[in-house]
Design a protein around this motif. Structure first.
Motif, mmCIF file in Angstrom:
data_model
loop_
_atom_site.group_PDB
_atom_site.id
_atom_site.type_symbol
_atom_site.label_atom_id
_atom_site.label_comp_id
_atom_site.label_asym_id
_atom_site.label_seq_id
_atom_site.Cartn_x
_atom_site.Cartn_y
_atom_site.Cartn_z
ATOM 1 N N ARG A 1 -13.162 -27.785 22.677
ATOM 2 C CA ARG A 1 -12.422 -26.531 22.745
ATOM 3 C C ARG A 1 -12.208 -26.117 24.191
ATOM 4 O O ARG A 1 -13.080 -26.306 25.039
ATOM 5 C CB ARG A 1 -13.178 -25.418 22.025
ATOM 6 N N THR A 2 -11.055 -25.528 24.441
ATOM 7 C CA THR A 2 -10.764 -25.026 25.776
ATOM 8 C C THR A 2 -11.085 -23.544 25.868
ATOM 9 O O THR A 2 -11.838 -23.108 26.720
ATOM 10 C CB THR A 2 -9.274 -25.243 26.124
ATOM 11 N N VAL A 3 -10.507 -22.770 24.950
ATOM 12 C CA VAL A 3 -10.737 -21.323 24.924
ATOM 13 C C VAL A 3 -11.576 -20.984 23.696
ATOM 14 O O VAL A 3 -11.268 -21.438 22.584
ATOM 15 C CB VAL A 3 -9.404 -20.546 24.871
ATOM 16 N N LEU A 4 -12.614 -20.219 23.900
ATOM 17 C CA LEU A 4 -13.475 -19.825 22.778
ATOM 18 C C LEU A 4 -14.132 -18.480 23.077
ATOM 19 O O LEU A 4 -14.054 -17.951 24.185
ATOM 20 C CB LEU A 4 -14.522 -20.903 22.491
ATOM 21 N N PHE A 5 -14.777 -17.950 22.062
ATOM 22 C CA PHE A 5 -15.603 -16.762 22.221
ATOM 23 C C PHE A 5 -16.999 -17.199 22.634
ATOM 24 O O PHE A 5 -17.549 -18.152 22.080
ATOM 25 C CB PHE A 5 -15.699 -15.992 20.902
ATOM 26 N N ALA B 1 -10.613 -26.252 31.907
ATOM 27 C CA ALA B 1 -9.259 -26.537 31.422
ATOM 28 C C ALA B 1 -8.381 -27.046 32.558
ATOM 29 O O ALA B 1 -8.546 -26.642 33.707
ATOM 30 C CB ALA B 1 -8.650 -25.270 30.841
ATOM 31 N N PRO B 2 -7.432 -27.925 32.252
ATOM 32 C CA PRO B 2 -6.462 -28.338 33.275
ATOM 33 C C PRO B 2 -5.737 -27.126 33.838
ATOM 34 O O PRO B 2 -5.378 -26.197 33.098
ATOM 35 C CB PRO B 2 -5.497 -29.249 32.513
ATOM 36 N N LYS B 3 -5.531 -27.104 35.146
ATOM 37 C CA LYS B 3 -4.904 -25.949 35.790
ATOM 38 C C LYS B 3 -3.536 -25.649 35.197
ATOM 39 O O LYS B 3 -3.184 -24.491 34.948
ATOM 40 C CB LYS B 3 -4.783 -26.206 37.291
ATOM 41 N N SER B 4 -2.759 -26.686 34.931
ATOM 42 C CA SER B 4 -1.413 -26.479 34.386
ATOM 43 C C SER B 4 -1.462 -25.866 32.986
ATOM 44 O O SER B 4 -0.520 -25.205 32.549
ATOM 45 C CB SER B 4 -0.660 -27.811 34.330
ATOM 46 N N TRP B 5 -2.581 -26.060 32.293
ATOM 47 C CA TRP B 5 -2.731 -25.531 30.934
ATOM 48 C C TRP B 5 -3.203 -24.085 30.960
ATOM 49 O O TRP B 5 -2.692 -23.220 30.243
ATOM 50 C CB TRP B 5 -3.737 -26.401 30.171
ATOM 51 N N VAL C 1 -8.112 -14.956 42.767
ATOM 52 C CA VAL C 1 -7.747 -16.359 42.585
ATOM 53 C C VAL C 1 -8.420 -16.867 41.313
ATOM 54 O O VAL C 1 -9.594 -16.610 41.081
ATOM 55 C CB VAL C 1 -8.197 -17.217 43.789
ATOM 56 N N MET C 2 -7.679 -17.583 40.486
ATOM 57 C CA MET C 2 -8.219 -18.092 39.232
ATOM 58 C C MET C 2 -9.389 -19.033 39.490
ATOM 59 O O MET C 2 -9.279 -19.974 40.276
ATOM 60 C CB MET C 2 -7.123 -18.833 38.453
ATOM 61 N N PRO C 3 -10.534 -18.821 38.840
ATOM 62 C CA PRO C 3 -11.686 -19.719 39.017
ATOM 63 C C PRO C 3 -11.329 -21.156 38.613
ATOM 64 O O PRO C 3 -10.446 -21.380 37.787
ATOM 65 C CB PRO C 3 -12.739 -19.126 38.083
ATOM 66 N N LYS C 4 -12.056 -22.103 39.188
ATOM 67 C CA LYS C 4 -11.729 -23.498 38.928
ATOM 68 C C LYS C 4 -12.284 -24.006 37.600
ATOM 69 O O LYS C 4 -11.682 -24.867 36.970
ATOM 70 C CB LYS C 4 -12.283 -24.375 40.068
ATOM 71 N N ARG C 5 -13.439 -23.470 37.173
ATOM 72 C CA ARG C 5 -14.054 -24.050 35.998
ATOM 73 C C ARG C 5 -14.076 -23.096 34.806
ATOM 74 O O ARG C 5 -13.414 -23.329 33.815
ATOM 75 C CB ARG C 5 -15.480 -24.518 36.319
ATOM 76 N N TRP C 6 -14.819 -22.016 34.895
ATOM 77 C CA TRP C 6 -14.898 -21.072 33.788
ATOM 78 C C TRP C 6 -14.018 -19.874 34.087
ATOM 79 O O TRP C 6 -14.232 -19.159 35.068
ATOM 80 C CB TRP C 6 -16.341 -20.612 33.561
ATOM 81 N N VAL C 7 -13.051 -19.658 33.232
ATOM 82 C CA VAL C 7 -12.060 -18.597 33.449
ATOM 83 C C VAL C 7 -12.230 -17.544 32.349
ATOM 84 O O VAL C 7 -11.931 -17.796 31.179
ATOM 85 C CB VAL C 7 -10.625 -19.163 33.421
ATOM 86 N N THR C 8 -12.714 -16.368 32.720
ATOM 87 C CA THR C 8 -12.870 -15.275 31.764
ATOM 88 C C THR C 8 -11.512 -14.626 31.512
ATOM 89 O O THR C 8 -10.861 -14.151 32.438
ATOM 90 C CB THR C 8 -13.863 -14.225 32.292
ATOM 91 N N ALA D 1 -3.204 -33.481 31.606
ATOM 92 C CA ALA D 1 -4.088 -34.050 32.631
ATOM 93 C C ALA D 1 -4.549 -32.947 33.573
ATOM 94 O O ALA D 1 -3.835 -32.007 33.828
ATOM 95 C CB ALA D 1 -3.328 -35.100 33.427
ATOM 96 N N VAL D 2 -5.785 -33.110 34.071
ATOM 97 C CA VAL D 2 -6.339 -32.123 34.976
ATOM 98 C C VAL D 2 -5.594 -32.185 36.306
ATOM 99 O O VAL D 2 -5.355 -33.265 36.822
ATOM 100 C CB VAL D 2 -7.844 -32.367 35.204
#
Length: 412
Positions: free
Chosen positions: A300-304, A322-326, A347-354, A411-412
Motif C-alpha cells: 500500500r502507498t497511502v493508508l491510515f 511513494a514515487p515522487k511522480s505518484w 518541501v514534500m518529505p522524501k519518504r513518509w508524507v503526511t 518508477a521511483v
C-alpha cells in the motif's frame, strides 16, 4: 546446564525456597477497594480521597486531626529552614470553626479555606502530582489566582504534593510527599481509632495499604520485596522479562477487532505492529495504491496509521515510500480543506508524507491506561467515530477519486 534449564531451576528455587514470598503475598493479597477500582495512580481519585480526609465535617471520624498532622509534618520536614513563616506549633494551636474544601477550583487540585476562631481566614492551595509533572507555569498561575481572590487572607500556604521528589518551579510552594500523607494518616487513625466507624476505618486502612505498596520506598513491603530480589534475582529477572506488555495487549486486541469488523467498518487491515495500527478504506483498494515499500510486505502507498504510544493516540493518512511522480499530485491536493495537513512542511518529505491528521484526538486518562480493556474500548470507539466523521468521509472520497487518475507501478 543450558540457559533455559538454569532459568527454570531459578524459578523453582524461588517458589520452593522463599518464605518471604508467602509473607509478601499475605500482605498484598487481601481485598483492597482502591486496587479493585484501579485507583493506584489516578491523580483525580487521590485528590478526591484527600478532599474527603481533609474535610473535618466528613464521615471519616478524624475531625481536623489528619489535616493538622499532615501540615505539621510537611512544615517540620522542609528541606530548608525558613522556607515558611509557619511552624508546626502554629498549626497545632489552631482552633478551626470551619474548613471548606474545594476541588478543581480554577483548575487547582485542592483548595482549603480555613476559618479560625480568631476571625482569621487562611488559604491552603495544593497541587497534586502522582505520575504527571508540573508544566505551563501552572504553579505560578494558580498562586496568582489565589492571591487575586483571597487578598485579605491572613496566611496563604502553597503545597506541591508529589509521589516522586520534584522541586516546585514556583518558590512559594512547599514540597510535600505521599510518604508524609501516609505517616500523618497512620498517626491520625491510631489516635482516633475508637471514634471511627467500621466502614470509614476499612476505607482508610485500604488507602494506607495502597500508599505503602505503591508510593513508599522505605516500607515493610519494599523491604520484603528487596530481600526477595537479592536472593532470587535471576528468577525475578526472567519473570520480569516475560511480564505482560500492556501496549501489545491493547494493540493485539484492536487488531483483532479491526479484522473481525472490517466489513462493517469498510476497511482492510494491513501492516500493523505493536505500536501502530494500519488499514485502508475499501475504496482505496485499487491497483494504483500499490506503489509503496515503507510497510514491510504491504505494498500500500497511502493508508491510515494510528500511533498507539502515549496518552493521546493520533490518526494520520500517510503515504510511504511513494514515487515522487505518484505522490506529488496527492500532496498538492491535500494542501487545502477538508484536509488538515498538520505541521505541513514547505518541501514534500522524501519518504513518509503526511496527507491528513484527524483533528479529534483521543485523551486517555490514567485509569484507562491502567486497564487494557478500557483502553481498547475507548480507542476502538474513537476509530469507528473517525471513519463516519463527515470530514473524514470527504477525505476518503477525494483520495479515492484522485487515486483513479494515477498510474500503476510508477518508477521511483
Amino acid at each position: 546446564m543450558d540457559t533455559a534449564e538454569s532459568d527454570y531451576a531459578a524459578i523453582n528455587d524461588l517458589v520452593v525456597n522463599c518464605p518471604e514470598l508467602a509473607q509478601l503475598e499475605e500482605k498484598l493479597g487481601g481485598f483492597n477497594v482502591f486496587q479493585v477500582l484501579k485507583f493506584e495512580y489516578g491523580e483525580i481519585r487521590h485528590s478526591n480521597m484527600l478532599a474527603w480526609l481533609l474535610d473535618p465535617s466528613e464521615s471519616h471520624g478524624l475531625d481536623d486531626l489528619f489535616l493538622k498532622k499532615w501540615l505539621m509534618r510537611t512544615l517540620h520536614e522542609l528541606p530548608e529552614f525558613g522556607m515558611s513563616s509557619l511552624s508546626p506549633i502554629d498549626v497545632d494551636s489552631w482552633t478551626l470553626l470551619n474548613v471548606e474544601v474545594r476541588r478543581e477550583w480554577f483548575h487547582i487540585d485542592l483548595l482549603l479555606v480555613l476559618e479560625h476562631a480568631s476571625g482569621e481566614q487562611w488559604v491552603v492551595a495544593i497541587e497534586n502530582k502522582v505520575k504527571s509533572t508540573q508544566h505551563s507555569n501552572q504553579l505560578t498561575r494558580y498562586r496568582e489566582i489565589v492571591e487575586k481572590h483571597f487578598p485579605r487572607a491572613s496566611q496563604k500556604l502553597y503545597l506541591f504534593l508529589t509521589k516522586d521528589p520534584e522541586t516546585p518551579e514556583d518558590s512559594a510552594y512547599l514540597p510535600s510527599s505521599y510518604d508524609q500523607v501516609h505517616r500523618a494518616l497512620s498517626e491520625a487513625i491510631k489516635s482516633k481509632g475508637s471514634s471511627i466507624g467500621e466502614e470509614p476505618a476499612m476505607l482508610i486502612r485500604n488507602y494506607l495499604t495502597l500508599l505503602e505498596e505503591k508510593f513508599m520506598n522505605d516500607s515493610e513491603v519494599a523491604r520484603i520485596a528487596q530481600k526477595i530480589y537479592q536472593q532470587h534475582k535471576r528468577a525475578l529477572d526472567v519473570i520480569f522479562e516475560h511480564r505482560p506488555d500492556n501496549l501489545k495487549l491493547v494493540s493485539d486486541e484492536l487488531q483483532r477487532l479491526l479484522r473481525e469488523n472490517a466489513s462493517e467498518l469498510g476497511i482492510i487491515p494491513t501492516a500493523s505492529s505493536r505500536s501502530y495500527l494500519r488499514f485502508v478504506p475499501s475504496s482505496w483498494d485499487v491497483p494504483q495504491n500499490t506503489n509503496g515499500t515503507a510497510w514491510g510486505n504491504c505494498e500500500r502507498t497511502v493508508l491510515f496509521e494510528i500511533n498507539l504510544r502515549g496518552k493521546s493516540p493520533y490518526l494520520l493518512v500517510i503515504a510511504g515510500d511513494a514515487p515522487k511522480s505518484w505522490v506529488e499530485p496527492i500532496w498538492e491536493k491535500t494542501a487545502k480543506p477538508p484536509f488538515n495537513p498538520g505541521r505541513r512542511k514547505k518541501v514534500m518529505p522524501k519518504r513518509w508524507v503526511t496527507l491528513h491528521v484527524h483533528t479529534k484526538r483521543l485523551k486517555l486518562s490514567e485509569e484507562s491506561l491502567e486497564s487494557t480493556q478500557d483502553a481498547v474500548e475507548r480507542i476502538y470507539k474513537w476509530i469507528k467515530d473517525a471513519l463516519v466523521d463527515k470530514g473524514m468521509k470527504e477525505v476518503i472520497s477525494i483520495l479515492a477519486e484522485e487515486m483513479k487518475t494515477l498510474e500503476v507501478g510508477s518508477a521511483v
